[in-house]
Design a protein around this motif. Sequence first.
Motif, PDB file in Angstrom:
ATOM      1  N   HIS A 108       0.689  -1.221   0.023  1.00  0.00           N
ATOM      2  CA  HIS A 108      -0.052   0.026  -0.071  1.00  0.00           C
ATOM      3  C   HIS A 108       0.897   1.196  -0.035  1.00  0.00           C
ATOM      4  CE1 HIS A 108      -3.316  -2.525   0.594  1.00  0.00           C
ATOM      5  NE2 HIS A 108      -3.122  -3.045   1.454  1.00  0.00           N
TER       6      HIS A 108
ATOM      7  N   LEU B 269      -3.848  -3.770  -8.022  1.00  0.00           N
ATOM      8  CA  LEU B 269      -3.509  -2.148  -7.943  1.00  0.00           C
ATOM      9  C   LEU B 269      -4.511  -1.444  -7.052  1.00  0.00           C
ATOM     10  CD1 LEU B 269      -2.048  -1.278 -11.725  1.00  0.00           C
ATOM     11  CD2 LEU B 269      -0.962  -2.004  -9.642  1.00  0.00           C
TER      12      LEU B 269
ATOM     13  N   LEU C 214      -3.362   0.307  -4.147  1.00  0.00           N
ATOM     14  CA  LEU C 214      -2.341   1.280  -3.996  1.00  0.00           C
ATOM     15  C   LEU C 214      -2.502   2.469  -4.540  1.00  0.00           C
ATOM     16  CD1 LEU C 214      -0.048  -1.787  -5.915  1.00  0.00           C
ATOM     17  CD2 LEU C 214      -0.820  -1.413  -3.390  1.00  0.00           C
ATOM     18  N   THR C 215      -3.123   3.344  -3.689  1.00  0.00           N
ATOM     19  CA  THR C 215      -3.681   4.547  -4.172  1.00  0.00           C
ATOM     20  C   THR C 215      -2.473   5.563  -4.177  1.00  0.00           C
ATOM     21  OG1 THR C 215      -4.391   5.059  -2.047  1.00  0.00           O
ATOM     22  CG2 THR C 215      -5.927   4.161  -3.422  1.00  0.00           C
TER      23      THR C 215
ATOM     24  N   ILE D  16      -9.843  -0.283 -10.079  1.00  0.00           N
ATOM     25  CA  ILE D  16      -8.700   0.271  -9.890  1.00  0.00           C
ATOM     26  C   ILE D  16      -8.718   1.703 -10.138  1.00  0.00           C
ATOM     27  CG2 ILE D  16      -7.525  -1.926  -9.881  1.00  0.00           C
ATOM     28  CD1 ILE D  16      -6.157  -0.959 -12.652  1.00  0.00           C
TER      29      ILE D  16
ATOM     30  N   THR E  91      -6.705   4.265  -8.066  1.00  0.00           N
ATOM     31  CA  THR E  91      -5.067   4.273  -8.264  1.00  0.00           C
ATOM     32  C   THR E  91      -4.782   4.888  -9.657  1.00  0.00           C
ATOM     33  OG1 THR E  91      -5.025   2.123  -7.214  1.00  0.00           O
ATOM     34  CG2 THR E  91      -3.336   2.732  -8.415  1.00  0.00           C
TER      35      THR E  91
END
Length: 243
Positions: free
Chosen positions: A136, A154, A157-158, A181, A184
């Motif tokens: 993350h 993903l 995974l901001t 996603i 992200t």
Amino acid sequence: DKLVPSSYERDVRLRSLLYFCPSDWYPRNKRPVSSLFEDFKLLRVLKVEGMAALVDLPNEIGNMVHLRFLSLRNSRIKQLPSCLGNLILLQTLDLRIHYDSDMLPNVFWKMVQLRHLYLPLNYTAHGNRLHLSTLHNLQTLNYVSSDCCELNDLAGLTGLRKLAIELASPLKNLEETLKGISSTLNGIRSLFVHNLLGTGTELTQIVLSCRHVYKLQLIGRTVELHGDLQHFPNLTKLSLCRC
């Protein structure tokens, strides 16, 4: 051939070692290379770049649990051990290496402190997939292959700002995946897509989902984009190759 400091020069307080190897340099034996990972367990930073001699990364690297930065860029590595997953404090891992095995251990998900992850250009993964959804804190993720990674990873995974993708196999339910996603992709500022497929549809869909990119590099087939480029107000660099 003296890679490692002598016993007189060694110091338990040593925290950083950086090596810059000439392109034509080969060690007479591989013992000095192994010593890097055996004798300096308290290192925070280790950089061994451009090592032309083919070496196995020894299992002792798994004992270097204090490492925050590890770069083997442009070095020839025969095998990466699974104990690499012990390095859970790593913030930067650069594996843009000449990898003779091409089979990566699926251990990167353990390195939850990673900010910057650079994978080899050509690889496969144990168990067919690399799991990356736990990372993350990632800001850079360089070389995600559709053969070995799930784009769905993903979603959380901001903080990702730089992303490089290789489209090596068709992506199923891509439109649905891109929606999942989207938070992200909205944060991506630098996007690289290498398309190995016979169609440019997938590449175009991914590009159009990253509206806030500053740098965009595309390699391989795509479809007409000029009408859509007006929707990229922040674009400052555009590179097209074999499109």
